[in-house]
Design a protein around this motif. Structure first.
Motif, PDB file in Angstrom:
ATOM      1  N   VAL A  30       0.831  -1.207   0.000  1.00  0.00           N
ATOM      2  CA  VAL A  30       0.000   0.000   0.000  1.00  0.00           C
ATOM      3  C   VAL A  30       0.865   1.256   0.000  1.00  0.00           C
ATOM      4  O   VAL A  30       0.599   2.213  -0.751  1.00  0.00           O
ATOM      5  CB  VAL A  30      -0.969  -0.015   1.202  1.00  0.00           C
ATOM      6  N   GLU A  31       1.903   1.266   0.814  1.00  0.00           N
ATOM      7  CA  GLU A  31       2.772   2.444   0.866  1.00  0.00           C
ATOM      8  C   GLU A  31       3.450   2.689  -0.476  1.00  0.00           C
ATOM      9  O   GLU A  31       3.513   3.831  -0.957  1.00  0.00           O
ATOM     10  CB  GLU A  31       3.822   2.271   1.960  1.00  0.00           C
ATOM     11  N   LEU A  32       3.947   1.631  -1.109  1.00  0.00           N
ATOM     12  CA  LEU A  32       4.613   1.786  -2.397  1.00  0.00           C
ATOM     13  C   LEU A  32       3.643   2.288  -3.458  1.00  0.00           C
ATOM     14  O   LEU A  32       3.948   3.239  -4.190  1.00  0.00           O
ATOM     15  CB  LEU A  32       5.219   0.454  -2.845  1.00  0.00           C
ATOM     16  N   VAL A  33       2.480   1.682  -3.543  1.00  0.00           N
ATOM     17  CA  VAL A  33       1.502   2.094  -4.551  1.00  0.00           C
ATOM     18  C   VAL A  33       1.044   3.526  -4.305  1.00  0.00           C
ATOM     19  O   VAL A  33       0.898   4.321  -5.244  1.00  0.00           O
ATOM     20  CB  VAL A  33       0.308   1.125  -4.562  1.00  0.00           C
ATOM     21  N   GLY A  34       0.852   3.884  -3.043  1.00  0.00           N
ATOM     22  CA  GLY A  34       0.464   5.256  -2.738  1.00  0.00           C
ATOM     23  C   GLY A  34       1.495   6.271  -3.185  1.00  0.00           C
ATOM     24  O   GLY A  34       1.153   7.350  -3.687  1.00  0.00           O
ATOM     25  N   SER A  35       2.774   5.900  -3.072  1.00  0.00           N
ATOM     26  CA  SER A  35       3.835   6.820  -3.487  1.00  0.00           C
ATOM     27  C   SER A  35       3.912   6.962  -5.000  1.00  0.00           C
ATOM     28  O   SER A  35       4.514   7.913  -5.508  1.00  0.00           O
ATOM     29  CB  SER A  35       5.190   6.342  -2.947  1.00  0.00           C
ATOM     30  N   LEU A  36       3.312   6.021  -5.727  1.00  0.00           N
ATOM     31  CA  LEU A  36       3.343   6.029  -7.198  1.00  0.00           C
ATOM     32  C   LEU A  36       1.960   6.283  -7.794  1.00  0.00           C
ATOM     33  O   LEU A  36       1.749   6.041  -8.984  1.00  0.00           O
ATOM     34  CB  LEU A  36       3.872   4.687  -7.706  1.00  0.00           C
ATOM     35  N   ALA A  37       1.034   6.771  -6.979  1.00  0.00           N
ATOM     36  CA  ALA A  37      -0.351   6.925  -7.434  1.00  0.00           C
ATOM     37  C   ALA A  37      -0.449   7.788  -8.684  1.00  0.00           C
ATOM     38  O   ALA A  37      -1.224   7.489  -9.604  1.00  0.00           O
ATOM     39  CB  ALA A  37      -1.210   7.499  -6.315  1.00  0.00           C
ATOM     40  N   GLY A  38       0.337   8.866  -8.749  1.00  0.00           N
ATOM     41  CA  GLY A  38       0.296   9.740  -9.925  1.00  0.00           C
ATOM     42  C   GLY A  38       0.727   9.026 -11.191  1.00  0.00           C
ATOM     43  O   GLY A  38      -0.032   8.954 -12.171  1.00  0.00           O
ATOM     44  N   PRO A  39       1.938   8.455 -11.229  1.00  0.00           N
ATOM     45  CA  PRO A  39       2.383   7.734 -12.422  1.00  0.00           C
ATOM     46  C   PRO A  39       1.509   6.532 -12.786  1.00  0.00           C
ATOM     47  O   PRO A  39       1.457   6.132 -13.944  1.00  0.00           O
ATOM     48  CB  PRO A  39       3.803   7.291 -12.058  1.00  0.00           C
ATOM     49  N   LEU A  40       0.838   5.949 -11.795  1.00  0.00           N
ATOM     50  CA  LEU A  40      -0.004   4.782 -12.056  1.00  0.00           C
ATOM     51  C   LEU A  40      -1.391   5.145 -12.578  1.00  0.00           C
ATOM     52  O   LEU A  40      -2.158   4.257 -12.967  1.00  0.00           O
ATOM     53  CB  LEU A  40      -0.158   3.940 -10.779  1.00  0.00           C
ATOM     54  N   ASP A  41      -1.716   6.404 -12.612  1.00  0.00           N
ATOM     55  CA  ASP A  41      -3.053   6.822 -13.043  1.00  0.00           C
ATOM     56  C   ASP A  41      -3.349   6.304 -14.449  1.00  0.00           C
ATOM     57  O   ASP A  41      -2.591   6.542 -15.393  1.00  0.00           O
ATOM     58  CB  ASP A  41      -3.152   8.346 -13.015  1.00  0.00           C
ATOM     59  N   GLY A  42      -4.425   5.549 -14.587  1.00  0.00           N
ATOM     60  CA  GLY A  42      -4.825   4.999 -15.872  1.00  0.00           C
ATOM     61  C   GLY A  42      -4.137   3.705 -16.263  1.00  0.00           C
ATOM     62  O   GLY A  42      -4.471   3.104 -17.289  1.00  0.00           O
ATOM     63  N   THR A  43      -3.181   3.245 -15.464  1.00  0.00           N
ATOM     64  CA  THR A  43      -2.379   2.066 -15.804  1.00  0.00           C
ATOM     65  C   THR A  43      -3.032   0.792 -15.283  1.00  0.00           C
ATOM     66  O   THR A  43      -3.602   0.770 -14.188  1.00  0.00           O
ATOM     67  CB  THR A  43      -0.971   2.197 -15.189  1.00  0.00           C
ATOM     68  N   VAL A  44      -2.929  -0.279 -16.064  1.00  0.00           N
ATOM     69  CA  VAL A  44      -3.341  -1.598 -15.580  1.00  0.00           C
ATOM     70  C   VAL A  44      -2.316  -2.056 -14.550  1.00  0.00           C
ATOM     71  O   VAL A  44      -1.133  -2.206 -14.858  1.00  0.00           O
ATOM     72  CB  VAL A  44      -3.425  -2.610 -16.735  1.00  0.00           C
ATOM     73  N   THR A  91      -5.937 -22.966 -13.266  1.00  0.00           N
ATOM     74  CA  THR A  91      -6.813 -21.800 -13.348  1.00  0.00           C
ATOM     75  C   THR A  91      -6.247 -20.640 -12.546  1.00  0.00           C
ATOM     76  O   THR A  91      -5.893 -20.800 -11.376  1.00  0.00           O
ATOM     77  CB  THR A  91      -8.212 -22.129 -12.803  1.00  0.00           C
ATOM     78  N   MET A  92      -6.177 -19.489 -13.192  1.00  0.00           N
ATOM     79  CA  MET A  92      -5.836 -18.254 -12.486  1.00  0.00           C
ATOM     80  C   MET A  92      -7.133 -17.483 -12.252  1.00  0.00           C
ATOM     81  O   MET A  92      -7.837 -17.120 -13.191  1.00  0.00           O
ATOM     82  CB  MET A  92      -4.869 -17.395 -13.298  1.00  0.00           C
ATOM     83  N   PHE A  93      -7.433 -17.240 -11.001  1.00  0.00           N
ATOM     84  CA  PHE A  93      -8.613 -16.471 -10.631  1.00  0.00           C
ATOM     85  C   PHE A  93      -8.230 -14.997 -10.550  1.00  0.00           C
ATOM     86  O   PHE A  93      -7.199 -14.658  -9.974  1.00  0.00           O
ATOM     87  CB  PHE A  93      -9.157 -16.944  -9.288  1.00  0.00           C
ATOM     88  N   ILE A  94      -9.066 -14.145 -11.130  1.00  0.00           N
ATOM     89  CA  ILE A  94      -8.779 -12.717 -11.129  1.00  0.00           C
ATOM     90  C   ILE A  94      -9.987 -11.937 -10.645  1.00  0.00           C
ATOM     91  O   ILE A  94     -11.119 -12.432 -10.661  1.00  0.00           O
ATOM     92  CB  ILE A  94      -8.338 -12.208 -12.523  1.00  0.00           C
ATOM     93  N   GLY A  95      -9.752 -10.702 -10.230  1.00  0.00           N
ATOM     94  CA  GLY A  95     -10.835  -9.805  -9.854  1.00  0.00           C
ATOM     95  C   GLY A  95     -10.392  -8.368 -10.045  1.00  0.00           C
ATOM     96  O   GLY A  95      -9.211  -8.047  -9.899  1.00  0.00           O
ATOM     97  N   GLY A  96     -11.330  -7.507 -10.402  1.00  0.00           N
ATOM     98  CA  GLY A  96     -11.019  -6.093 -10.593  1.00  0.00           C
ATOM     99  C   GLY A  96     -12.246  -5.347 -11.086  1.00  0.00           C
ATOM    100  O   GLY A  96     -13.181  -5.954 -11.618  1.00  0.00           O
ATOM    101  N   ASP A  97     -12.237  -4.047 -10.943  1.00  0.00           N
ATOM    102  CA  ASP A  97     -13.408  -3.244 -11.287  1.00  0.00           C
ATOM    103  C   ASP A  97     -13.437  -2.804 -12.744  1.00  0.00           C
ATOM    104  O   ASP A  97     -14.488  -2.395 -13.239  1.00  0.00           O
ATOM    105  CB  ASP A  97     -13.470  -1.999 -10.383  1.00  0.00           C
ATOM    106  N   ASP A  98     -12.307  -2.849 -13.436  1.00  0.00           N
ATOM    107  CA  ASP A  98     -12.215  -2.353 -14.805  1.00  0.00           C
ATOM    108  C   ASP A  98     -12.226  -3.537 -15.776  1.00  0.00           C
ATOM    109  O   ASP A  98     -11.292  -4.331 -15.807  1.00  0.00           O
ATOM    110  CB  ASP A  98     -10.931  -1.529 -14.970  1.00  0.00           C
ATOM    111  N   GLU A  99     -13.294  -3.630 -16.568  1.00  0.00           N
ATOM    112  CA  GLU A  99     -13.446  -4.786 -17.453  1.00  0.00           C
ATOM    113  C   GLU A  99     -12.351  -4.842 -18.520  1.00  0.00           C
ATOM    114  O   GLU A  99     -11.847  -5.920 -18.853  1.00  0.00           O
ATOM    115  CB  GLU A  99     -14.828  -4.765 -18.116  1.00  0.00           C
ATOM    116  N   ALA A 100     -11.984  -3.699 -19.082  1.00  0.00           N
ATOM    117  CA  ALA A 100     -10.937  -3.684 -20.109  1.00  0.00           C
ATOM    118  C   ALA A 100      -9.599  -4.103 -19.522  1.00  0.00           C
ATOM    119  O   ALA A 100      -8.820  -4.819 -20.161  1.00  0.00           O
ATOM    120  CB  ALA A 100     -10.841  -2.300 -20.742  1.00  0.00           C
ATOM    121  N   ALA A 101      -9.319  -3.666 -18.289  1.00  0.00           N
ATOM    122  CA  ALA A 101      -8.069  -4.062 -17.634  1.00  0.00           C
ATOM    123  C   ALA A 101      -8.046  -5.561 -17.399  1.00  0.00           C
ATOM    124  O   ALA A 101      -7.021  -6.229 -17.619  1.00  0.00           O
ATOM    125  CB  ALA A 101      -7.904  -3.307 -16.319  1.00  0.00           C
ATOM    126  N   LYS A 102      -9.167  -6.120 -16.975  1.00  0.00           N
ATOM    127  CA  LYS A 102      -9.220  -7.569 -16.759  1.00  0.00           C
ATOM    128  C   LYS A 102      -9.047  -8.327 -18.068  1.00  0.00           C
ATOM    129  O   LYS A 102      -8.405  -9.386 -18.098  1.00  0.00           O
ATOM    130  CB  LYS A 102     -10.535  -7.958 -16.075  1.00  0.00           C
TER     131      LYS A 102
END
Length: 203
Positions: A63-77, A138-149
């Protein structure tokens, strides 16, 4: 595809080398100066310009790492391969669960990222091109963005997996405990080359 891997441990290295075998342009985001023969960059540089990023760090650092990169990660899968494991008391246990999950916390830390939970229910040795009797696991996945999935599912199928979509990112509440079932089997048998497979009429 240009893929950034956040984390240079066993999971990150296994995914980087596996994706590389499939022709993807992979860079590992790490503060280390070198990681074997892999291309490395600072985490923020590994994320910028990537078509897809995999989060492959310890659960307590995610969580800390992702939070520090929230800007660059915007829109990224962003593929979240982490588990909320706590082994401080001996046997591993989950430090979050049932009404929340690490996957959801990662999504909240970078609200603009398109987070997909995957890879958290298998060992790193089988993450790319798993070869097991009985067909692909089988790889199980979950996420809110259908295109990303769809993007992640395509990558998984190209690298040897059957894929099952369990719904939104809250599916991480069920996927993360599955890791404990995987670990329990390994502990009891002393073997770690196992994976899950969902048998269903349409396959």
């Amino acid at each position: 595809m240009r893929i950034g891997i956040l984390g240079s441990g066993q999971v990150g290295q296994a995914l980087a080398r596996g994706y590389g075998r499939h022709g993807h342009d992979v860079v590992v985001g790490t503060r280390q100066a070198a990681v074997g023969d892999l291309a490395v960059a600072r985490p923020e540089d590994a994320v910028r310009g990537a078509d897809l990023v995999v989060l492959a760090v310890r659960g307590d650092a995610a969580v800390e790492l992702v939070g520090s990169l929230a800007g660059p990660l915007d829109g990224t899968v962003l593929v979240d391969a982490t588990n909320p494991l706590d082994a401080s008391a001996g046997a591993p246990r989950l430090f979050v669960g049932h009404t929340d999950s690490l996957g959801e916390q990662v999504q909240r830390a970078a609200p603009g990222a398109r987070v997909v939970k995957a890879y958290n229910t298998v060992g790193n040795a089988l993450m790319v091109d798993p070869q097991l009797p009985g067909g692909p696991p089988t790889m199980f996945i979950g996420g809110d963005d259908e295109a990303a999935k769809a993007t992640v599912a395509g990558l998984l199928r190209d690298t040897g997996w059957d894929v099952v979509d369990l719904g939104g990112i809250e599916a991480s509440r069920w996927l993360e405990p599955m890791c404990m079932a995987w670990v329990a089997h390994g502990v009891r048998t002393g073997t770690w080359g196992h994976a899950f497979r969902l048998l269903r009429p349409e396959v």
